[in-house]
Scaffold this motif. Structure first.
Motif, PDB file in Angstrom:
ATOM      1  N   LEU A   1       0.863  -1.182   0.000  1.00  0.00           N
ATOM      2  CA  LEU A   1       0.000   0.000   0.000  1.00  0.00           C
ATOM      3  C   LEU A   1       0.899   1.232   0.000  1.00  0.00           C
ATOM      4  O   LEU A   1       1.819   1.338   0.810  1.00  0.00           O
ATOM      5  N   VAL A   2       0.643   2.155  -0.920  1.00  0.00           N
ATOM      6  CA  VAL A   2       1.406   3.401  -0.989  1.00  0.00           C
ATOM      7  C   VAL A   2       0.482   4.565  -0.683  1.00  0.00           C
ATOM      8  O   VAL A   2      -0.549   4.729  -1.341  1.00  0.00           O
ATOM      9  N   ARG A   3       0.842   5.339   0.330  1.00  0.00           N
ATOM     10  CA  ARG A   3       0.067   6.542   0.670  1.00  0.00           C
ATOM     11  C   ARG A   3       0.523   7.665  -0.246  1.00  0.00           C
ATOM     12  O   ARG A   3       1.651   8.151  -0.166  1.00  0.00           O
ATOM     13  N   SER A   4      -0.358   8.067  -1.149  1.00  0.00           N
ATOM     14  CA  SER A   4      -0.038   9.078  -2.152  1.00  0.00           C
ATOM     15  C   SER A   4       0.061  10.472  -1.535  1.00  0.00           C
ATOM     16  O   SER A   4      -0.620  10.781  -0.560  1.00  0.00           O
ATOM     17  N   PRO A   5       0.886  11.358  -2.139  1.00  0.00           N
ATOM     18  CA  PRO A   5       0.819  12.782  -1.771  1.00  0.00           C
ATOM     19  C   PRO A   5      -0.581  13.315  -2.066  1.00  0.00           C
ATOM     20  O   PRO A   5      -1.317  12.759  -2.882  1.00  0.00           O
ATOM     21  N   ASN A   6      -0.933  14.410  -1.414  1.00  0.00           N
ATOM     22  CA  ASN A   6      -2.294  14.931  -1.534  1.00  0.00           C
ATOM     23  C   ASN A   6      -2.502  15.857  -2.732  1.00  0.00           C
ATOM     24  O   ASN A   6      -3.618  16.013  -3.195  1.00  0.00           O
ATOM     25  N   TRP A   7      -1.426  16.482  -3.216  1.00  0.00           N
ATOM     26  CA  TRP A   7      -1.559  17.442  -4.305  1.00  0.00           C
ATOM     27  C   TRP A   7      -1.341  16.747  -5.641  1.00  0.00           C
ATOM     28  O   TRP A   7      -0.534  15.829  -5.759  1.00  0.00           O
ATOM     29  N   LEU A   8      -2.037  17.218  -6.673  1.00  0.00           N
ATOM     30  CA  LEU A   8      -1.935  16.630  -8.008  1.00  0.00           C
ATOM     31  C   LEU A   8      -0.497  16.659  -8.509  1.00  0.00           C
ATOM     32  O   LEU A   8       0.024  15.654  -9.018  1.00  0.00           O
TER      33      LEU A   8
ATOM     34  N   THR B   1      -1.295  -1.113  -4.351  1.00  0.00           N
ATOM     35  CA  THR B   1      -2.526  -0.349  -4.125  1.00  0.00           C
ATOM     36  C   THR B   1      -2.158   1.064  -3.697  1.00  0.00           C
ATOM     37  O   THR B   1      -1.279   1.258  -2.851  1.00  0.00           O
ATOM     38  N   ILE B   2      -2.810   2.052  -4.278  1.00  0.00           N
ATOM     39  CA  ILE B   2      -2.614   3.454  -3.903  1.00  0.00           C
ATOM     40  C   ILE B   2      -3.717   3.875  -2.946  1.00  0.00           C
ATOM     41  O   ILE B   2      -4.901   3.604  -3.186  1.00  0.00           O
ATOM     42  N   PHE B   3      -3.335   4.536  -1.859  1.00  0.00           N
ATOM     43  CA  PHE B   3      -4.297   5.127  -0.932  1.00  0.00           C
ATOM     44  C   PHE B   3      -4.170   6.639  -1.057  1.00  0.00           C
ATOM     45  O   PHE B   3      -3.089   7.203  -0.859  1.00  0.00           O
ATOM     46  N   CYS B   4      -5.263   7.323  -1.428  1.00  0.00           N
ATOM     47  CA  CYS B   4      -5.168   8.740  -1.755  1.00  0.00           C
ATOM     48  C   CYS B   4      -6.459   9.477  -1.437  1.00  0.00           C
ATOM     49  O   CYS B   4      -7.478   8.880  -1.100  1.00  0.00           O
ATOM     50  N   GLN B   5      -6.393  10.801  -1.566  1.00  0.00           N
ATOM     51  CA  GLN B   5      -7.590  11.628  -1.481  1.00  0.00           C
ATOM     52  C   GLN B   5      -8.499  11.289  -2.657  1.00  0.00           C
ATOM     53  O   GLN B   5      -8.033  10.929  -3.748  1.00  0.00           O
ATOM     54  N   ALA B   6      -9.801  11.422  -2.441  1.00  0.00           N
ATOM     55  CA  ALA B   6     -10.785  11.016  -3.468  1.00  0.00           C
ATOM     56  C   ALA B   6     -10.577  11.743  -4.791  1.00  0.00           C
ATOM     57  O   ALA B   6     -10.824  11.174  -5.862  1.00  0.00           O
ATOM     58  N   ASN B   7     -10.104  13.000  -4.748  1.00  0.00           N
ATOM     59  CA  ASN B   7      -9.966  13.764  -5.998  1.00  0.00           C
ATOM     60  C   ASN B   7      -8.835  13.239  -6.892  1.00  0.00           C
ATOM     61  O   ASN B   7      -8.742  13.621  -8.057  1.00  0.00           O
ATOM     62  N   LEU B   8      -7.977  12.349  -6.372  1.00  0.00           N
ATOM     63  CA  LEU B   8      -6.880  11.806  -7.169  1.00  0.00           C
ATOM     64  C   LEU B   8      -7.156  10.397  -7.693  1.00  0.00           C
ATOM     65  O   LEU B   8      -6.294   9.792  -8.332  1.00  0.00           O
TER      66      LEU B   8
ATOM     67  N   PRO C   1      -0.709   2.529 -15.299  1.00  0.00           N
ATOM     68  CA  PRO C   1      -0.714   1.080 -15.539  1.00  0.00           C
ATOM     69  C   PRO C   1      -0.126   0.260 -14.387  1.00  0.00           C
ATOM     70  O   PRO C   1      -0.534  -0.878 -14.168  1.00  0.00           O
ATOM     71  N   GLU C   2       0.836   0.822 -13.656  1.00  0.00           N
ATOM     72  CA  GLU C   2       1.496   0.065 -12.590  1.00  0.00           C
ATOM     73  C   GLU C   2       0.640  -0.088 -11.347  1.00  0.00           C
ATOM     74  O   GLU C   2       0.978  -0.869 -10.444  1.00  0.00           O
ATOM     75  N   VAL C   3      -0.457   0.624 -11.264  1.00  0.00           N
ATOM     76  CA  VAL C   3      -1.323   0.592 -10.075  1.00  0.00           C
ATOM     77  C   VAL C   3      -2.405  -0.462 -10.260  1.00  0.00           C
ATOM     78  O   VAL C   3      -3.145  -0.435 -11.243  1.00  0.00           O
ATOM     79  N   ASP C   4      -2.518  -1.383  -9.290  1.00  0.00           N
ATOM     80  CA  ASP C   4      -3.498  -2.472  -9.382  1.00  0.00           C
ATOM     81  C   ASP C   4      -4.847  -2.094  -8.769  1.00  0.00           C
ATOM     82  O   ASP C   4      -5.883  -2.617  -9.177  1.00  0.00           O
ATOM     83  N   ALA C   5      -4.851  -1.232  -7.757  1.00  0.00           N
ATOM     84  CA  ALA C   5      -6.106  -0.846  -7.103  1.00  0.00           C
ATOM     85  C   ALA C   5      -5.919   0.515  -6.449  1.00  0.00           C
ATOM     86  O   ALA C   5      -4.795   0.936  -6.150  1.00  0.00           O
ATOM     87  N   VAL C   6      -7.028   1.206  -6.227  1.00  0.00           N
ATOM     88  CA  VAL C   6      -7.005   2.526  -5.586  1.00  0.00           C
ATOM     89  C   VAL C   6      -8.025   2.546  -4.461  1.00  0.00           C
ATOM     90  O   VAL C   6      -9.185   2.170  -4.653  1.00  0.00           O
ATOM     91  N   VAL C   7      -7.591   2.965  -3.279  1.00  0.00           N
ATOM     92  CA  VAL C   7      -8.476   3.145  -2.120  1.00  0.00           C
ATOM     93  C   VAL C   7      -8.454   4.632  -1.777  1.00  0.00           C
ATOM     94  O   VAL C   7      -7.383   5.241  -1.721  1.00  0.00           O
ATOM     95  N   THR C   8      -9.637   5.225  -1.570  1.00  0.00           N
ATOM     96  CA  THR C   8      -9.702   6.670  -1.359  1.00  0.00           C
ATOM     97  C   THR C   8     -10.235   7.020   0.027  1.00  0.00           C
ATOM     98  O   THR C   8     -10.826   6.194   0.720  1.00  0.00           O
ATOM     99  N   LYS C   9     -10.019   8.280   0.391  1.00  0.00           N
ATOM    100  CA  LYS C   9     -10.544   8.824   1.644  1.00  0.00           C
ATOM    101  C   LYS C   9     -11.116  10.206   1.366  1.00  0.00           C
ATOM    102  O   LYS C   9     -10.683  10.901   0.446  1.00  0.00           O
TER     103      LYS C   9
END
Length: 429
Positions: free
Chosen positions: A101-108, A131-138, A146-154
């Protein structure tokens, strides 16, 4: 040893054959199927043979050690001395996944600068499920990588316990890597029960991390943010010297109507006024370039909160051929429309980094910020700036109120660079 002695490798197994009785079974020699066998080829075939032995009598298999343990800190295995070899034609999806799980930066913009590190992490082992964990807007952005298998948002104001529960419900993760520095983001993953957390020390969170990546020594030159993320990937065991890590996420199409050249303009900047070049200068660039390049159609891009800015700039452009798309696109639509542009004229914005990630050349105006740290990645970008003693100040508003670092950049300078870049595109076409 078998190769040195030119000796066959014989798989053997001892099976239970009744009370106090066992049967020793010797199987045919393994072969890599190659004229000149290699240690890697024989080892992979031997692993397949062991799988056959175990499947025959799983209850007789004795695990003498944790065969699938995760190395620390280099869990990505690229530096692992045992190496990684898969048999030819092997279906990698059969491997038990290593869930990261990678916690993404919040800014685009920061998220776009983290993409090379994401590629490095994904390439770190063949069983990776990222899996990327990020703000919903991202979500739309990361879903297109392509390298991302799944995205979980908050959600922005979602509580820590609620976020932790959402992460737990999304699945089990072996490790989480944090590209953010906040204590809150660490608490969310800590409460989610992820067994290993990796990141920079950040603010008051070092004790919650299991692996703390050292910061660069202070006397070294400043580095681009993308390399800060890559250093974290390298700390986990990834190879970060591959130039392909900086390849466009989704290559540009350059598609447009017949005889039309699309050039984007991003005149806003959510960070603050100090990063915004005056709108009349953007209008001046469009007017000047359109005289030499009448086939250009200008595309105005911007965030939903910048609609009024887009309308004002559209009025300034008057009869200059353009489409106002400010605040009118989803992130997915913005990606598609940027890909169709030959060039983007922009402030230091997230849209600038998105264009760079897509392989679209940019002419970028910098003032209060530093392109060495946050400039567009790649060699197809032109930076325009006017040096003043107080730049870069990294402030949202100019402390002196006159924004000399931005107003010192003229429309003629930028128009000349735009014309040069369009000329290059014509030659290449």
């Amino acid at each position: 040893m078998a190769l040195r002695c030119d000796a066959p490798l014989l798989p053997m197994a001892v099976y239970n054959d009744g009370l106090a009785r066992w049967k020793l079974v010797i199987y045919p020699p393994v072969s890599s199927g190659e004229k000149k066998a290699t240690a890697e080829g024989l080892t992979s075939m031997l692993n397949i043979a062991v799988e056959v032995l175990v499947r025959r009598a799983p209850a007789d298999w004795f695990w003498v050690h944790n065969r699938w343990k995760t190395p620390k800190p280099d869990f990505l295995l690229s530096k692992y001395r045992r190496g990684i070899v898969l048999p030819k034609g092997y279906d990698g999806s059969r491997l038990q996944p290593f869930n990261l799980l990678v916690r993404s930066p919040n800014w685009l913009g920061d998220a776009c600068m983290a993409m090379p590190a994401i590629r490095a992490l994904k390439q770190g082992r063949p069983d990776m499920r990222l899996t990327i964990f990020c703000q919903a807007n991202l979500k739309e952005l990361w879903s297109a990588v392509p390298e991302v298998d799944a995205v979980v948002t908050k959600a922005k104001k979602e509580g820590i316990s609620s976020v932790a529960r959402r992460i737990r419900e999304s699945g089990y993760y072996d490790v989480a890597v944090l590209f953010t520095n906040s204590t809150r983001s660490t608490l969310e993953l800590k409460q989610a029960g992820i067994p290993r957390l990796v990141g920079y020390h950040g603010s008051l969170r070092s004790r919650m991390l299991h692996q703390v990546c050292p910061e660069p020594v202070s006397y070294k030159p400043p580095e681009h943010h993308a390399y800060r993320y890559l250093r974290l990937a390298k700390f986990c065991g990834a190879k970060t010297d591959d130039p392909g890590l900086f390849s466009p996420t989704v290559p540009p199409t350059g598609a447009a109507g017949e005889g039309t050249i699309r050039v984007g303009i991003c005149a806003g900047a959510e960070y603050g006024q100090a990063k915004r070049w005056p709108m009349d200068r953007f209008a001046g660039v469009a007017a000047a370039v359109s005289v030499q390049w009448p086939e250009v159609e200008w595309q105005l891009f911007g965030a939903p909160g910048e609609k009024a800015m887009g309308e004002t700039l559209s009025q300034m452009l008057g009869n200059v051929r353009h489409r106002n798309r400010v605040g009118a696109t989803t992130l997915t639509e913005l990606i598609a429309e940027l890909r169709a542009c030959r060039l983007l004229v922009t402030n230091d914005t997230g849209t600038m980094h998105l264009a760079a990630a897509l392989g679209v050349p940019t002419v970028s105006i910098f003032g209060s910020t530093e392109p060495v740290l946050t400039g567009p990645l790649g060699d197809r970008h032109r930076i325009v700036r006017h040096h003043v003693p107080c730049s870069p100040c990294f402030k949202r508003e100019c402390p002196f109120g006159h924004y000399d670092c931005m107003t010192g950049v003229t429309a003629e300078q930028v128009a000349r660079l735009v014309g040069e870049e369009l000329g290059k595109g014509l030659v290449l076409a």
